[in-house]
Design a protein around this motif. Sequence first.
Motif, mmCIF file in Angstrom:
data_model
loop_
_atom_site.group_PDB
_atom_site.id
_atom_site.type_symbol
_atom_site.label_atom_id
_atom_site.label_comp_id
_atom_site.label_asym_id
_atom_site.label_seq_id
_atom_site.Cartn_x
_atom_site.Cartn_y
_atom_site.Cartn_z
ATOM 1 N N THR A 51 0.821 -1.208 0.000
ATOM 2 C CA THR A 51 0.000 0.000 0.000
ATOM 3 C C THR A 51 0.854 1.257 0.000
ATOM 4 O O THR A 51 0.523 2.249 -0.663
ATOM 5 C CB THR A 51 -0.940 -0.013 1.221
ATOM 6 O OG1 THR A 51 -1.718 -1.212 1.186
ATOM 7 C CG2 THR A 51 -1.863 1.184 1.220
ATOM 8 N N ASN A 94 1.898 1.915 -3.469
ATOM 9 C CA ASN A 94 0.798 2.459 -4.269
ATOM 10 C C ASN A 94 0.577 3.936 -3.980
ATOM 11 O O ASN A 94 0.237 4.715 -4.882
ATOM 12 C CB ASN A 94 -0.479 1.653 -4.018
ATOM 13 C CG ASN A 94 -0.453 0.302 -4.697
ATOM 14 O OD1 ASN A 94 0.241 0.113 -5.696
ATOM 15 N ND2 ASN A 94 -1.204 -0.654 -4.163
ATOM 16 N N GLU A 95 0.782 4.336 -2.737
ATOM 17 C CA GLU A 95 0.711 5.758 -2.402
ATOM 18 C C GLU A 95 1.843 6.528 -3.093
ATOM 19 O O GLU A 95 1.631 7.621 -3.613
ATOM 20 C CB GLU A 95 0.805 5.942 -0.885
ATOM 21 C CG GLU A 95 -0.407 5.456 -0.110
ATOM 22 C CD GLU A 95 -1.495 6.500 -0.015
ATOM 23 O OE1 GLU A 95 -2.096 6.821 -1.069
ATOM 24 O OE2 GLU A 95 -1.737 7.002 1.088
ATOM 25 N N ASN A 122 0.970 7.049 -6.670
ATOM 26 C CA ASN A 122 0.010 8.137 -6.879
ATOM 27 C C ASN A 122 0.690 9.503 -6.816
ATOM 28 O O ASN A 122 0.330 10.428 -7.556
ATOM 29 C CB ASN A 122 -1.106 8.044 -5.831
ATOM 30 C CG ASN A 122 -1.952 6.786 -6.006
ATOM 31 O OD1 ASN A 122 -2.019 6.229 -7.104
ATOM 32 N ND2 ASN A 122 -2.578 6.321 -4.938
ATOM 33 N N GLY A 165 -3.832 -2.557 -6.252
ATOM 34 C CA GLY A 165 -4.232 -3.052 -4.946
ATOM 35 C C GLY A 165 -4.029 -4.536 -4.750
ATOM 36 O O GLY A 165 -3.863 -5.298 -5.691
ATOM 37 N N ASN A 206 -6.201 0.802 0.032
ATOM 38 C CA ASN A 206 -6.334 -0.359 -0.852
ATOM 39 C C ASN A 206 -7.702 -0.414 -1.502
ATOM 40 O O ASN A 206 -7.832 -0.780 -2.676
ATOM 41 C CB ASN A 206 -6.071 -1.650 -0.079
ATOM 42 C CG ASN A 206 -5.907 -2.839 -0.998
ATOM 43 O OD1 ASN A 206 -5.030 -2.878 -1.852
ATOM 44 N ND2 ASN A 206 -6.786 -3.817 -0.851
ATOM 45 N N GLN A 265 -7.530 2.003 -4.272
ATOM 46 C CA GLN A 265 -6.588 1.620 -5.318
ATOM 47 C C GLN A 265 -7.195 0.611 -6.283
ATOM 48 O O GLN A 265 -6.878 0.606 -7.475
ATOM 49 C CB GLN A 265 -5.317 1.037 -4.686
ATOM 50 C CG GLN A 265 -4.116 1.008 -5.631
ATOM 51 C CD GLN A 265 -3.589 2.394 -5.942
ATOM 52 O OE1 GLN A 265 -3.848 3.359 -5.222
ATOM 53 N NE2 GLN A 265 -2.828 2.516 -7.023
ATOM 54 N N SER A 303 -8.807 2.585 -8.887
ATOM 55 C CA SER A 303 -8.076 3.807 -9.261
ATOM 56 C C SER A 303 -7.961 3.991 -10.763
ATOM 57 O O SER A 303 -7.650 5.096 -11.228
ATOM 58 C CB SER A 303 -6.674 3.789 -8.635
ATOM 59 O OG SER A 303 -5.941 2.646 -9.075
#
Length: 449
Positions: A217, A220-221, A224, A256, A290, A293, A296
């Motif tokens: 996670t 993934n942040e 972004n 995710g 998550n 995501q 997303s």
Amino acid sequence: MNITVIGTGYVGLVSGTCFAETGNNVTCVDIDKVKVEKMRNGEVPIYEPGLKPLFDRNIKEDRLRFTTNLESAVATANVIFLCLPTPPGADGQADLSAVLFVAEQLGTMLTDYKVIVNKSTVPVGTADLVSEKIALNATVDFDVVSNPEFLREGAAIDDFLKPDRVVVGSSSEKATGIMEDLYSPFVRSGNPVIIMDERSSELTKYAANALLATKITFMNEIANICEGVGADVENVRRGIGTDSRIGKRFLFAGIGYGGSCFPKDVQAIKYTAQNVGYDFKILDSVIKVNEAQKVSMVPKIEEVFGSDLRGKVFGIWGLAFKPETDDVREAPALYLMHELAIRGATFKAYDPEAMKTFKNAASDLVNDNTAYVNTSTEAVLNTDALIIATEWAEFRGKDIENFNVLMNKPVIFDGRNLYDTQKAQKAGLTYISVGRKQMIQQELSYACG
């Protein structure tokens, strides 16, 4: 040893087969008569690479057997593994009803000393609860041990036969010795069997999965942020992954995590924290991020096609939550396709293993708008865009230069960053991925056809 495995789901079947492979006599118990009969006839009920040959060999050698008769399986066992489902409730608490029901039954069946092993992922304190349930009816000595599994779907056979470590929670010297003997063939290279108390063992499994989910996670942040500032998450990944304190694994950005473990275990450890009055703020954020995501890609798709997707056909590559499995529990594809179907989209979907399980799990809305096709090429043909939701190896080698010919519009929404952005640009594709510069070939959107 004589081993009984109660429950023939993913963990139970892999565990039983691998214990048989090292010479133990294993009896697997399940209440599903049809499933048991199929396994007796050599049918493996799950897809897991490498499982079928071991399964067949050990049935042939009569080391692996299947039954619905719990009492007879218990009578001959030295060690009994509980590999039963512990699904999450609405509040995230693990449902122990199956485990405790079987535990109470065991108490009436024990005629001599047994080691009962919690292999299922269970909350802290479950070993005590299982002991109490067995003791209600038991007239002989027994020990309850916590032995959490650390199996990755798609690599479970290798993980079991060559584990990084084996965790055993036991307060009994006798039970500990039996568990060490049982696992000795799997740790000959020197990887440790770590002995600890039962509660620490139970928490270890949750802590491991929660930390891995947090790592995914976090990346993934970062992805972004990369999209906002014009950085490339693949470069960032390489830059931090070479730090020995961080490591290279679980740093790939995407749409995710899913599956049977991470979502359930993150919720469960959060519930455990709440029960002792602790607010686990990091995991609140992990869950929230998550969930977002998984869908997303929807705003990115709307940026190209608009919010009204009626008449648009999307190819879908990958339905399983990860490659090398047919498991679709909490798969991002389920959530993404649902959101797009609400907007009027239809789909041509392909997955090497998970199409049957996906059909069973998907909502009527998704199924009614989906044609399940036989090849990845068929899923691309005459579509308005391709969405990649699972990183199956066969997708990596596809000749994307041909997509201009196969597709109505050469657009790829890559949720797993399979392709090089420069190659996609040279191929004339509109290529939109996660945390990388988006390659838009035309200034105008395709919203109006």
